[in-house]
Design a protein around this motif. Structure first.
Motif, PDB file in Angstrom:
ATOM      1  N   GLY A  79      33.127   4.701  14.579  1.00 44.93           N
ATOM      2  CA  GLY A  79      32.662   5.721  13.650  1.00 44.93           C
ATOM      3  C   GLY A  79      32.681   5.315  12.193  1.00 44.93           C
ATOM      4  N   LEU A  80      32.419   4.041  11.901  1.00 42.78           N
ATOM      5  CA  LEU A  80      32.465   3.586  10.508  1.00 42.78           C
ATOM      6  C   LEU A  80      31.405   4.293   9.669  1.00 42.78           C
ATOM      7  N   THR A  81      31.835   4.849   8.567  1.00 42.10           N
ATOM      8  CA  THR A  81      30.942   5.555   7.637  1.00 42.10           C
ATOM      9  C   THR A  81      31.310   5.150   6.219  1.00 42.10           C
ATOM     10  N   ARG A  82      30.285   4.927   5.401  1.00 39.44           N
ATOM     11  CA  ARG A  82      30.525   4.613   3.997  1.00 39.44           C
ATOM     12  C   ARG A  82      29.526   5.374   3.151  1.00 39.44           C
ATOM     13  N   ALA A  93      25.413   5.083   3.154  1.00 35.76           N
ATOM     14  CA  ALA A  93      24.908   3.742   3.439  1.00 35.76           C
ATOM     15  C   ALA A  93      25.116   3.358   4.892  1.00 35.76           C
ATOM     16  N   VAL A  94      26.242   3.781   5.461  1.00 36.18           N
ATOM     17  CA  VAL A  94      26.558   3.517   6.871  1.00 36.18           C
ATOM     18  C   VAL A  94      27.026   4.825   7.473  1.00 36.18           C
ATOM     19  N   ASP A  95      26.440   5.197   8.596  1.00 42.16           N
ATOM     20  CA  ASP A  95      26.644   6.536   9.140  1.00 42.16           C
ATOM     21  C   ASP A  95      27.120   6.485  10.588  1.00 42.16           C
ATOM     22  N   ASP A  96      28.438   6.579  10.790  1.00 46.48           N
ATOM     23  CA  ASP A  96      29.029   6.714  12.124  1.00 46.48           C
ATOM     24  C   ASP A  96      28.654   5.545  13.039  1.00 46.48           C
ATOM     25  N   VAL A  97      28.873   4.332  12.554  1.00 45.09           N
ATOM     26  CA  VAL A  97      28.533   3.129  13.323  1.00 45.09           C
ATOM     27  C   VAL A  97      29.675   2.767  14.265  1.00 45.09           C
ATOM     28  N   SER A  98      29.339   2.625  15.543  1.00 47.81           N
ATOM     29  CA  SER A  98      30.325   2.253  16.556  1.00 47.81           C
ATOM     30  C   SER A  98      29.726   1.204  17.489  1.00 47.81           C
ATOM     31  N   PHE A  99      30.436   0.105  17.683  1.00 50.23           N
ATOM     32  CA  PHE A  99      30.088  -0.887  18.700  1.00 50.23           C
ATOM     33  C   PHE A  99      31.246  -1.863  18.840  1.00 50.23           C
ATOM     34  N   THR A 100      31.203  -2.710  19.869  1.00 51.46           N
ATOM     35  CA  THR A 100      32.258  -3.679  20.105  1.00 51.46           C
ATOM     36  C   THR A 100      31.675  -5.088  20.142  1.00 51.46           C
ATOM     37  N   VAL A 101      32.534  -6.041  19.806  1.00 57.17           N
ATOM     38  CA  VAL A 101      32.218  -7.463  19.949  1.00 57.17           C
ATOM     39  C   VAL A 101      33.308  -8.048  20.839  1.00 57.17           C
ATOM     40  N   PRO A 102      33.033  -8.208  22.143  1.00 60.71           N
ATOM     41  CA  PRO A 102      34.075  -8.669  23.070  1.00 60.71           C
ATOM     42  C   PRO A 102      34.476 -10.119  22.812  1.00 60.71           C
ATOM     43  N   ALA A 103      35.638 -10.489  23.308  1.00 63.07           N
ATOM     44  CA  ALA A 103      36.102 -11.867  23.200  1.00 63.07           C
ATOM     45  C   ALA A 103      35.091 -12.809  23.846  1.00 63.07           C
ATOM     46  N   THR A 162      34.643   5.235   4.271  1.00 57.63           N
ATOM     47  CA  THR A 162      34.858   6.645   3.954  1.00 57.63           C
ATOM     48  C   THR A 162      35.545   7.326   5.127  1.00 57.63           C
ATOM     49  N   SER A 163      35.145   6.935   6.340  1.00 59.74           N
ATOM     50  CA  SER A 163      35.806   7.399   7.561  1.00 59.74           C
ATOM     51  C   SER A 163      35.558   6.367   8.647  1.00 59.74           C
ATOM     52  N   GLY A 164      36.298   6.502   9.748  1.00 62.00           N
ATOM     53  CA  GLY A 164      36.204   5.548  10.839  1.00 62.00           C
ATOM     54  C   GLY A 164      37.230   4.440  10.691  1.00 62.00           C
ATOM     55  N   GLN A 165      37.259   3.543  11.679  1.00 61.65           N
ATOM     56  CA  GLN A 165      38.251   2.480  11.637  1.00 61.65           C
ATOM     57  C   GLN A 165      37.751   1.218  12.325  1.00 61.65           C
ATOM     58  N   ASN A 184      19.359   1.105  11.653  1.00 58.17           N
ATOM     59  CA  ASN A 184      18.266   1.619  10.823  1.00 58.17           C
ATOM     60  C   ASN A 184      18.798   2.790  10.002  1.00 58.17           C
ATOM     61  N   ALA A 185      18.583   2.720   8.692  1.00 60.16           N
ATOM     62  CA  ALA A 185      19.036   3.770   7.778  1.00 60.16           C
ATOM     63  C   ALA A 185      20.511   4.103   7.995  1.00 60.16           C
ATOM     64  N   GLY A 186      21.314   3.062   8.228  1.00 61.22           N
ATOM     65  CA  GLY A 186      22.753   3.235   8.347  1.00 61.22           C
ATOM     66  C   GLY A 186      23.263   3.652   9.702  1.00 61.22           C
ATOM     67  N   ARG A 187      22.377   3.862  10.679  1.00 61.57           N
ATOM     68  CA  ARG A 187      22.803   4.324  11.998  1.00 61.57           C
ATOM     69  C   ARG A 187      22.394   3.330  13.076  1.00 61.57           C
ATOM     70  N   VAL A 188      23.200   3.260  14.135  1.00 56.09           N
ATOM     71  CA  VAL A 188      22.848   2.440  15.290  1.00 56.09           C
ATOM     72  C   VAL A 188      21.765   3.169  16.077  1.00 56.09           C
ATOM     73  N   VAL A 189      20.585   2.541  16.187  1.00 48.70           N
ATOM     74  CA  VAL A 189      19.478   3.167  16.901  1.00 48.70           C
ATOM     75  C   VAL A 189      19.247   2.545  18.276  1.00 48.70           C
ATOM     76  N   ALA A 190      19.867   1.403  18.532  1.00 49.90           N
ATOM     77  CA  ALA A 190      19.776   0.773  19.855  1.00 49.90           C
ATOM     78  C   ALA A 190      20.852  -0.298  19.938  1.00 49.90           C
ATOM     79  N   GLN A 191      21.379  -0.487  21.143  1.00 47.36           N
ATOM     80  CA  GLN A 191      22.314  -1.579  21.367  1.00 47.36           C
ATOM     81  C   GLN A 191      22.367  -1.904  22.849  1.00 47.36           C
ATOM     82  N   GLY A 192      22.698  -3.147  23.152  1.00 43.04           N
ATOM     83  CA  GLY A 192      22.765  -3.605  24.535  1.00 43.04           C
ATOM     84  C   GLY A 192      22.266  -5.025  24.643  1.00 43.04           C
TER      85      GLY A 192
END
Length: 294
Positions: free
Chosen positions: A6-9, A16-26, A54-57, A203-211
């Protein structure tokens, strides 16, 4: 594993960044793509602790990443970080020491990598005396000194010739093979498609696709190419079929489902002269345009 939750700035009224969530596995390489101003660099800066969210971790190994963990992250910033008027080997040696290496170990490792990437005769050259491509090589070397736990690279392949791209790709694969997660941004979508285990589109600070590439392609619109010996204008008006592009004997179709496609193929075979009927698999560039370009 790196995990963004949920990274937000925000900068005043601008998000600029709106509730971004994803992982980068080992051991995985993740491509981070998006247009200029999409929020990629801001996300990477928050990952490294250069900017506070601003929020998220940001989690590392399931726990909030702190100074100790981030000191072991390898980072290549967008604006680069090497001092132009300092000799390249001396500067890399110093950066290696900042990552906890002894001076001797940092110098040996820096010289080894500089030689590997064609800069063995430029060890005492100032950074500003190197070509832009060689400066980029030195910058990437700086990010991998000190056995990093994670690599976060902002446009690492920018300005590199094809041979250098192959060299740097091999270097990154060596790190993922050792279990290091790699996150890098790039506008070179074919390269991202070739190298990465998964892709995150911003796109525009949000994750619009991942995989994975396969995941993104499987969600793309269903399209077929029909090519016949004669004109394909008869396809117009067929139920369940939208014509994307028609040019004489060839037509690109968007059927509502596979059954509609099969029915159209049966009619085409009955008419005779079918040369091609195939599923059109979109490129990553085409998928990107679908999801990230309004």
């Amino acid at each position: 594993m790196l995990e963004l939750q949920g990274l937000t700035r925000r900068y005043g009224d601008v998000t600029a960044v709106d509730d971004v969530s994803f992982t980068v596995p080992a051991g995985a390489m993740v491509g981070f793509v998006g247009g200029n101003g999409a929020g990629k660099t801001t996300t990477m800066r928050m990952t490294m602790g250069v900017l506070a969210p601003t929020s998220g971790q940001v989690l590392w190994g399931g726990r909030p990443a702190g100074r100790a963990e981030r000191s072991r992250f390898g980072y290549m910033p967008e604006e680069r970080g090497l001092y132009p008027k300092q000799p390249v080997l001396a500067q890399l040696t110093y950066l290696g020491q900042l990552h906890g290496m002894t001076r001797a170990a940092a110098q040996d490792r820096s010289q080894e990598l500089l030689t590997r990437f064609g800069l063995g005769e430029r060890l005492t050259s100032k950074v500003e005396e190197l070509s832009l491509g060689n400066q980029q090589r030195a910058q990437i070397i700086a990010s991998v000194l000190g056995d990093p736990l994670l690599l976060v690279l902002d446009e690492p392949f920018s300005g590199l010739d094809p041979a250098a791209v192959d060299q740097m790709s091999e270097l990154l694969r060596e790190h993922t093979a050792a279990g290091v997660p790699v996150l890098f941004s790039s506008h070179q979508l074919e390269l991202v498609d070739r190298l990465c285990d998964s892709i995150v589109v911003l796109n525009a600070g949000r994750v619009v696709a991942q995989g994975t590439s396969a995941d993104l392609r499987s969600g793309a619109p269903l399209r077929y190419r029909l090519t016949m010996t004669g004109d394909t204008g008869w396809v117009r008006g067929r139920p369940g079929i939208e014509i994307v592009d028609l040019d004489g004997p060839s037509v690109l179709l968007a059927p509502v489902d596979e059954q509609a496609a099969e029915q159209l193929l049966s009619e085409a075979v009955a008419r005779g002269g079918v040369r091609e009927f195939s599923r059109v698999i979109p490129t990553l560039s085409e998928i990107y345009r679908e999801v990230a370009i309004a």
